[in-house]
Design a protein around this motif. Sequence first.
Motif, PDB file in Angstrom:
ATOM      1  N   LEU A  13       0.832  -1.205   0.000  1.00 14.62           N
ATOM      2  CA  LEU A  13       0.000   0.000   0.000  1.00 14.62           C
ATOM      3  C   LEU A  13       0.870   1.259   0.000  1.00 14.62           C
ATOM      4  N   LEU A  14       1.883   1.291   0.859  1.00 16.71           N
ATOM      5  CA  LEU A  14       2.760   2.464   0.930  1.00 16.71           C
ATOM      6  C   LEU A  14       3.580   2.628  -0.344  1.00 16.71           C
ATOM      7  N   LEU A  15       3.987   1.536  -0.949  1.00 15.20           N
ATOM      8  CA  LEU A  15       4.731   1.630  -2.209  1.00 15.20           C
ATOM      9  C   LEU A  15       3.880   2.256  -3.304  1.00 15.20           C
ATOM     10  N   LEU A  16       2.599   1.952  -3.290  1.00 15.63           N
ATOM     11  CA  LEU A  16       1.704   2.473  -4.327  1.00 15.63           C
ATOM     12  C   LEU A  16       1.224   3.886  -4.045  1.00 15.63           C
ATOM     13  N   GLU A  17       1.072   4.228  -2.776  1.00 10.64           N
ATOM     14  CA  GLU A  17       0.411   5.486  -2.449  1.00 10.64           C
ATOM     15  C   GLU A  17       1.316   6.540  -1.838  1.00 10.64           C
ATOM     16  N   SER A  18       2.604   6.243  -1.669  1.00 12.11           N
ATOM     17  CA  SER A  18       3.506   7.254  -1.113  1.00 12.11           C
ATOM     18  C   SER A  18       4.775   7.305  -1.952  1.00 12.11           C
ATOM     19  N   SER A  19       5.537   8.340  -1.735  1.00 10.76           N
ATOM     20  CA  SER A  19       6.813   8.458  -2.438  1.00 10.76           C
ATOM     21  C   SER A  19       7.978   8.186  -1.494  1.00 10.76           C
TER      22      SER A  19
END
Length: 178
Positions: free
Chosen positions: A127-133
């Motif tokens: 999730l963090l890989l997809l939604e954060s930088s």
Amino acid sequence: MDDARSRFNVRQHAVVARPDHLTLLFRRLLDDQETLGVQPLSASLTVLLMLHEVARSPQGPPNTTAGAALLAGRAYARARFHQPLSASGLATELNCHPDYVGRVFRQTYHCTLTEAIHRRRLQQARLLLLESSAAVDEIARRCGFEDVGYFRRLFKRHEGMSPRTFRQLYARLHVNTG
């Protein structure tokens, strides 16, 4: 291929055991439709994989004291995945013997408690890989992995690709607008 071996039972109401896998399959279906157009065979196979994920979902823990402890333990692990966790520490929190908790957890959820913790951490990492930088190292730490190298190896084992490749491949978020 309409014999009994080609069928599987899909319940109308189920708690999906691996919602992150179902989400990835759905995103793959949307991506394929957007980039390649509707490919009937590919779309059918992806939908079949999605149905398989629903069909293989466990019924849930038994309605016993052990089942209640497992639900509490699973909720504890899901809520505190980003903190240092161990199967023995969780068993202590549940006032149970670690071997007993491990055995009942495995019988109920078909994986070890450690595997369940890793799955939850990897779910959050995806999730963090997809939604954060945020950098991969930072994401690993936020998800409870103290050793970034271990996180990368575990991620590659589960996803078949590195976190960086995963981000590059799936970073485009598809939104249906009508």
